[in-house]
Design a protein around this motif. Structure first.
Motif, PDB file in Angstrom:
ATOM      1  N   ARG A   1       0.839  -1.196   0.000  1.00  0.00           N
ATOM      2  CA  ARG A   1       0.000   0.000   0.000  1.00  0.00           C
ATOM      3  C   ARG A   1       0.881   1.256   0.000  1.00  0.00           C
ATOM      4  NH1 ARG A   1      -4.378   1.957   4.480  1.00  0.00           N
ATOM      5  NH2 ARG A   1      -2.448   2.513   5.549  1.00  0.00           N
ATOM      6  N   ARG A   2       0.592   2.182  -0.936  1.00  0.00           N
ATOM      7  CA  ARG A   2       1.338   3.419  -1.062  1.00  0.00           C
ATOM      8  C   ARG A   2       0.374   4.597  -1.193  1.00  0.00           C
ATOM      9  NH1 ARG A   2       4.575   0.535   0.635  1.00  0.00           N
ATOM     10  NH2 ARG A   2       6.561  -0.153  -0.319  1.00  0.00           N
ATOM     11  N   TRP A   3       0.839   5.748  -0.770  1.00  0.00           N
ATOM     12  CA  TRP A   3       0.025   6.971  -0.844  1.00  0.00           C
ATOM     13  C   TRP A   3       0.363   7.687  -2.154  1.00  0.00           C
ATOM     14  CZ3 TRP A   3      -4.076   8.937   1.398  1.00  0.00           C
ATOM     15  CH2 TRP A   3      -4.371  10.289   1.251  1.00  0.00           C
ATOM     16  N   PHE A   4      -0.637   7.813  -3.030  1.00  0.00           N
ATOM     17  CA  PHE A   4      -0.447   8.422  -4.354  1.00  0.00           C
ATOM     18  C   PHE A   4      -1.063   9.810  -4.383  1.00  0.00           C
ATOM     19  CE2 PHE A   4       1.346   5.470  -7.449  1.00  0.00           C
ATOM     20  CZ  PHE A   4       1.438   4.324  -6.684  1.00  0.00           C
ATOM     21  N   VAL A   5      -0.354  10.732  -5.046  1.00  0.00           N
ATOM     22  CA  VAL A   5      -0.799  12.112  -5.187  1.00  0.00           C
ATOM     23  C   VAL A   5      -0.740  12.486  -6.663  1.00  0.00           C
ATOM     24  CG1 VAL A   5      -0.393  14.521  -4.587  1.00  0.00           C
ATOM     25  CG2 VAL A   5       0.011  12.722  -2.889  1.00  0.00           C
ATOM     26  N   LEU A   6      -1.878  12.922  -7.197  1.00  0.00           N
ATOM     27  CA  LEU A   6      -1.976  13.373  -8.584  1.00  0.00           C
ATOM     28  C   LEU A   6      -2.123  14.885  -8.582  1.00  0.00           C
ATOM     29  CD1 LEU A   6      -2.326  12.948 -11.631  1.00  0.00           C
ATOM     30  CD2 LEU A   6      -4.741  12.488 -11.216  1.00  0.00           C
ATOM     31  N   SER A   7      -1.134  15.593  -9.141  1.00  0.00           N
ATOM     32  CA  SER A   7      -1.154  17.053  -9.116  1.00  0.00           C
ATOM     33  C   SER A   7      -0.398  17.599 -10.312  1.00  0.00           C
ATOM     34  CB  SER A   7      -0.517  17.569  -7.818  1.00  0.00           C
ATOM     35  OG  SER A   7      -0.502  18.989  -7.796  1.00  0.00           O
ATOM     36  N   ASN A   8      -1.020  18.548 -11.030  1.00  0.00           N
ATOM     37  CA  ASN A   8      -0.381  19.249 -12.156  1.00  0.00           C
ATOM     38  C   ASN A   8       0.157  18.282 -13.210  1.00  0.00           C
ATOM     39  OD1 ASN A   8      -0.840  21.782 -10.952  1.00  0.00           O
ATOM     40  ND2 ASN A   8       1.060  21.616  -9.759  1.00  0.00           N
ATOM     41  N   GLY A   9      -0.590  17.232 -13.501  1.00  0.00           N
ATOM     42  CA  GLY A   9      -0.187  16.280 -14.525  1.00  0.00           C
ATOM     43  C   GLY A   9       0.902  15.325 -14.098  1.00  0.00           C
ATOM     44  N   LEU A  10       1.284  15.316 -12.803  1.00  0.00           N
ATOM     45  CA  LEU A  10       2.318  14.424 -12.292  1.00  0.00           C
ATOM     46  C   LEU A  10       1.708  13.492 -11.262  1.00  0.00           C
ATOM     47  CD1 LEU A  10       5.250  16.958 -11.783  1.00  0.00           C
ATOM     48  CD2 LEU A  10       4.870  15.456 -13.740  1.00  0.00           C
ATOM     49  N   LEU A  11       1.997  12.206 -11.380  1.00  0.00           N
ATOM     50  CA  LEU A  11       1.544  11.210 -10.421  1.00  0.00           C
ATOM     51  C   LEU A  11       2.752  10.769  -9.589  1.00  0.00           C
ATOM     52  CD1 LEU A  11      -0.726   9.382  -9.339  1.00  0.00           C
ATOM     53  CD2 LEU A  11      -0.008   7.671 -11.024  1.00  0.00           C
ATOM     54  N   SER A  12       2.716  11.099  -8.284  1.00  0.00           N
ATOM     55  CA  SER A  12       3.810  10.761  -7.374  1.00  0.00           C
ATOM     56  C   SER A  12       3.285   9.830  -6.284  1.00  0.00           C
ATOM     57  CB  SER A  12       4.401  12.025  -6.742  1.00  0.00           C
ATOM     58  OG  SER A  12       4.778  12.963  -7.732  1.00  0.00           O
ATOM     59  N   TYR A  13       4.199   9.046  -5.693  1.00  0.00           N
ATOM     60  CA  TYR A  13       3.765   8.172  -4.615  1.00  0.00           C
ATOM     61  C   TYR A  13       4.776   8.201  -3.471  1.00  0.00           C
ATOM     62  CZ  TYR A  13       7.081   4.414  -5.804  1.00  0.00           C
ATOM     63  OH  TYR A  13       8.206   3.684  -6.027  1.00  0.00           O
ATOM     64  N   TYR A  14       4.237   7.897  -2.288  1.00  0.00           N
ATOM     65  CA  TYR A  14       5.020   7.909  -1.053  1.00  0.00           C
ATOM     66  C   TYR A  14       4.632   6.670  -0.243  1.00  0.00           C
ATOM     67  CZ  TYR A  14       4.978  12.799  -2.541  1.00  0.00           C
ATOM     68  OH  TYR A  14       5.061  13.945  -3.273  1.00  0.00           O
ATOM     69  N   ARG A  15       5.495   6.278   0.696  1.00  0.00           N
ATOM     70  CA  ARG A  15       5.155   5.153   1.564  1.00  0.00           C
ATOM     71  C   ARG A  15       4.046   5.517   2.542  1.00  0.00           C
ATOM     72  NH1 ARG A  15      10.766   1.983   3.249  1.00  0.00           N
ATOM     73  NH2 ARG A  15      11.226   1.189   1.144  1.00  0.00           N
ATOM     74  N   THR A  16       4.114   6.734   3.063  1.00  0.00           N
ATOM     75  CA  THR A  16       3.091   7.223   3.986  1.00  0.00           C
ATOM     76  C   THR A  16       2.762   8.655   3.632  1.00  0.00           C
ATOM     77  OG1 THR A  16       4.748   8.001   5.581  1.00  0.00           O
ATOM     78  CG2 THR A  16       3.958   5.723   5.825  1.00  0.00           C
ATOM     79  N   GLN A  17       1.702   9.160   4.214  1.00  0.00           N
ATOM     80  CA  GLN A  17       1.339  10.553   3.995  1.00  0.00           C
ATOM     81  C   GLN A  17       2.377  11.490   4.601  1.00  0.00           C
ATOM     82  OE1 GLN A  17      -2.974   9.536   5.319  1.00  0.00           O
ATOM     83  NE2 GLN A  17      -3.082  11.504   4.283  1.00  0.00           N
ATOM     84  N   ALA A  18       3.048  11.036   5.658  1.00  0.00           N
ATOM     85  CA  ALA A  18       4.044  11.896   6.300  1.00  0.00           C
ATOM     86  C   ALA A  18       5.256  12.139   5.408  1.00  0.00           C
ATOM     87  CB  ALA A  18       4.486  11.265   7.618  1.00  0.00           C
ATOM     88  N   GLU A  19       5.508  11.244   4.420  1.00  0.00           N
ATOM     89  CA  GLU A  19       6.660  11.408   3.544  1.00  0.00           C
ATOM     90  C   GLU A  19       6.469  12.495   2.503  1.00  0.00           C
ATOM     91  OE1 GLU A  19       9.027   7.148   3.272  1.00  0.00           O
ATOM     92  OE2 GLU A  19       7.755   7.815   1.615  1.00  0.00           O
ATOM     93  N   MET A  20       5.281  13.024   2.359  1.00  0.00           N
ATOM     94  CA  MET A  20       5.024  14.007   1.316  1.00  0.00           C
ATOM     95  C   MET A  20       5.901  15.246   1.467  1.00  0.00           C
ATOM     96  SD  MET A  20       0.879  13.843   0.911  1.00  0.00           S
ATOM     97  CE  MET A  20       0.915  15.261  -0.171  1.00  0.00           C
ATOM     98  N   GLY A  21       6.331  15.533   2.662  1.00  0.00           N
ATOM     99  CA  GLY A  21       7.105  16.741   2.867  1.00  0.00           C
ATOM    100  C   GLY A  21       8.585  16.604   2.581  1.00  0.00           C
TER     101      GLY A  21
END
Length: 782
Positions: A97-117
């Motif tokens: 399970r990974r946390w995915f973020v779709l923004s400005n035409g880019l799809l990025s993923y992180y292990r947790t929501q805390a890693e977004m920073g």
């Protein structure tokens, strides 16, 4: 019990009614979709109740009715889309399970929501990515091989929500990328905004259309399975599956209909406004073009007037000097360099002082305008002649010995065709300015290739020059060079060529053409060496020409091919460029007429790579690193790999003039080669009568005149042989056989100090004779 749930963006009615069944079963509820379907005008389904289990209906309609608190769903936030998705990692851990973020035409993923920073595990640009669906919950995102994400949603509805968001984001990213690449932007912001809105609607329609296609296919498969079933216990599950897919299909169809209506309304509202704005822009462009043309004419007129006055002042000042020196040459050089300044922007601009500060002693002197060259000749007549009837008895003979009528000629001589090598003399002009001999080699190599671009459609044979025939090409005022050719031998036919430029280069060559007719094709092998000498650095280059082949002599359309290898050698520095002209092959995957080359120093180290075609363009790239291939067993040598910088275009073919197909496919330069000109030698090809008659379209008279000139040449040759025989008898020498004892007028035979060959080199005197207006000693050949 009534519950109102928002179905945006797929449905605008926004409510679903819930009715509890009479059995009061917590695991079985009836959801009527009457309010949803009736608002979209579906009388057949408006009052029909669909039985679903609670967990199934929770996933229905993109999670719009209910949601399970244990299943995290994507959260839209403006243009950003976030959520948990399972991503395939490896065969040991499987999906994680990974946390995915779709923004400005880019799809990025992180292990947790805390890693977004602070830590991003990976990103894919959707503008160039592909999105595919594997099964009900799995989907794949790939950008062509470098990055591929195998993803899995917790349910089919969640997967569909991600697919929809990803495809919409991809369409938007592609639009933004296309818009960012445009350099010409519209000034009308209102029209631009409307275009963006319409473009967005069109992309929404395309996305919805894809969704309908996918759901429709799934629905058809389910219905097919339903038809094949008997009324058994599993019929209920199949019916529910069909119902779920039908509902999704219907909602997507309604969304497409709404988008169509919005698109139609916008198009009708802005259509007339766009037409008016477009017409206004066109009118403004026409006015600007007219104004620019007027300004260009005025600028050219003022420039010519100023240069004329400056030349007059310089002439007056030079009269008081001790003699002709650098003053006269510098004026001419400045005149020539003006055209080069337009190609490469200088670091600074010099503005001449006001003419009032110069003393003018000859105000009546004006600059003589350049001669306006012709741009058309008479169209080629449509005379039919059987080539096979003439050449069937000439297989294996020299082409120069075959009596060919003018029907297969083009109205220029071989001397004029040889002068066409200067079509792209600008390459030598640029080469003369190079600081590096290796870069200079690239321009010289490109020049050696450029001479073949004029032959791609030229299937006509040039006139064989008569012995002693000459041709001058004086382009000193326009382009800074002068060229002279003379036919110095008849058997074998050989022509000597010498060109010199005020911009620091000299070109000379002696070409002997050997040709053989092989039945299906004609091979032309130019023999001789071409020399290019540059004043700056005293670099001396030599190379030879490749073989020209004319195909389909008997049947089919004639076409030209160039094949062979060229070694351009700098005898001053030892640099070398090996060029390879690939012959045409039906089975080859390479581009036709391909030319490749490598520029190496005297130690064999590669510095530049050249590539292109001999009929279109050439590019060169700086070599940063190379890896040499060695022996590889039975497979032979490996190819050398060069790591290069971005390629730069060094030469591109000029477009043919309008109507060239009816004018023997002549270039702009070739159209002027046979133009009558005063002051040329009496042996000049422009004065040749059979060639002039052919250009005027009088081919029957041209053939008769051609026979007369050839017979006159035979008589002159026999006379020279008699004189040579009498001289041999008087000297009582029997060691040598009779020969023509012919000596060229403007070229002398000597040994070339570079190649050791016996060649003819220009000995001078022609241009001085032209200035005097007296060509004494010229033979009467016409």
């Amino acid at each position: 019990v009534q519950r109102r749930v928002s179905l945006s963006p797929f449905c605008k009615c926004g409510h679903v009614s819930r009715q509890t069944s009479s059995k009061q079963d917590d695991n079985l509820c009836f959801y009527t979709l009457a309010p949803v379907l009736s608002c979209h005008a579906n009388p057949k389904l408006s009052n029909f109740d669909f039985p679903f289990k609670v967990p199934q209906i929770c996933r229905l309609i993109l999670g719009a009715v209910m949601s399970e608190p244990k299943t995290p769903t994507p959260v839209p936030a403006g243009d950003t889309y976030k959520g948990w998705v399972f991503k395939w990692t490896n065969y040991i851990k499987g999906y994680q399970r990974r946390w995915f973020v779709l923004s400005n035409g880019l799809l990025s993923y992180y292990r947790t929501q805390a890693e977004m920073g602070h830590t991003c595990r990976g990103t894919i640009n959707l503008a160039t990515a592909t999105i595919t669906v594997d099964d009900a919950c799995n989907f794949v995102i790939s950008n062509g091989g470098a990055q591929t994400y195998h993803l899995k949603a917790s349910c089919e509805v969640e997967r569909q929500r991600w697919i929809t968001a990803l495809e919409l984001a991809k369409a938007k990213a592609a639009r933004m990328q296309a818009e960012s690449g445009k350099t010409n932007k519209h000034k009308n912001t209102e029209v631009q905004s409307a275009l963006r809105t319409l473009g967005s609607k069109v992309e929404d329609l395309s996305t919805c259309n894809d969704l309908i296609s996918k759901h429709g296919s799934a629905l058809q498969r389910s219905l097919s399975e339903l038809d094949s079933l008997r009324l058994t216990g599993e019929a209920g599950d199949k019916i529910r599956q069909v119902t779920e897919r039908a509902t999704l299909f219907r909602i997507t169809s309604n969304a497409m209909i709404n988008a169509c209506r919005d698109f139609l309304a916008l198009a009708q509202a802005h259509s007339k406004r766009w037409q008016k704005a477009l017409q206004a822009e066109r009118d403004q462009r026409v006015r600007l073009e007219e104004t620019l043309e007027q300004l260009a004419k005025q600028h050219n007129h003022l420039e010519r007037a100023f240069r004329g006055a400056a030349q007059a002042n310089a002439t007056a000042d030079n009269k008081s000097s001790a003699g002709p020196g650098k003053g006269e040459a510098s004026d001419e050089d400045d005149d020539n360099e003006f055209f080069d300044a337009m190609e490469e922007a200088p670091e600074f601009i010099t503005v001449p002082a006001d003419p009032q500060f110069h003393k003018s002693e000859s105000p009546s002197q004006e600059l003589v305008p350049l001669k306006k060259r012709r741009t058309r000749i008479a169209d080629k007549p449509n005379y039919s002649l059987n080539l096979w009837s003439i050449m069937k008895n000439c297989i294996g003979k020299e082409l120069s010995k075959i009596p060919m009528p003018v029907n297969f000629n083009e109205p220029i001589s071989m001397l004029q065709r040889l002068s066409e090598d200067l079509e792209y003399h600008e390459l030598l002009d640029k080469a003369s300015k190079c600081q590096s001999s290796l870069e200079q080699m690239c321009y010289v190599a490109a020049f050696s290739v450029s001479s073949y671009s004029t032959t791609v459609h030229r299937t006509g044979k040039p006139f064989n020059p008569l012995l002693g025939e000459t041709y001058e090409l004086d382009r000193r005022r326009e382009s800074g060079y002068r060229s002279l050719c003379e036919q110095v031998s008849h058997h074998p036919p050989a022509a000597a060529h010498h060109a010199i430029s005020d911009r620091g280069w000299t070109l000379r060559q002696e070409i002997t053409v050997a040709s053989k007719f092989r039945g299906k094709y004609l091979s032309i092998m130019p023999l001789g060496t071409i020399h290019a000498i540059f004043e700056k650095g005293n670099n001396h280059y030599t190379w030879k020409k490749v073989t020209t082949t004319v195909h389909n002599i008997i049947v089919g359309k004639l076409w030209i091919d160039q094949s062979g290898e060229i070694d351009v050698v700098n005898h001053t520095t030892g640099d070398r460029c090996h060029l390879k002209f690939a012959p045409y092959s039906y089975f080859s995957r390479d581009v036709a007429r391909k030319v490749t080359g490598v520029v190496m120093d005297k130690d064999g180290k590669a510095h530049y790579v050249l590539s292109g075609t001999w009929d279109e363009k050439m590019e060169f790239s700086r070599v940063m690193q190379s890896s040499r291939g060695g022996e590889n067993g039975t497979e032979g040598k490996q190819k050398t790999v060069y790591q290069t910088l971005k390629a730069r275009e060094v030469w591109r073919r000029n477009p043919l003039p309008e109507g060239a197909e009816s004018m023997y496919y002549f270039t702009d330069l070739a159209l002027t080669l046979n133009e009558p000109e005063e002051g040329v030698a009496p042996t000049d090809s422009r004065r040749r009568p059979d060639q002039r008659l052919m250009e005027d379209g009088r081919w029957d008279e041209a053939n008769s005149e051609k026979q007369r000139l050839e017979e006159k040449q035979r008589i002159a040759r026999r006379e020279r042989e008699r004189e040579a025989a009498s001289q041999r008898t008087s000297s009582q020498s029997e060691d040598s056989a009779p020969h023509e004892n012919y000596q060229a007028l403007w070229f002398e035979r000597c040994e070339d100090r570079i190649t050791g060959e016996q060649v003819h080199i220009y000995k001078g005197g022609y241009w001085e004779a032209k200035d005097r207006g007296s060509f004494e000693g010229c033979p009467d050949i016409f």
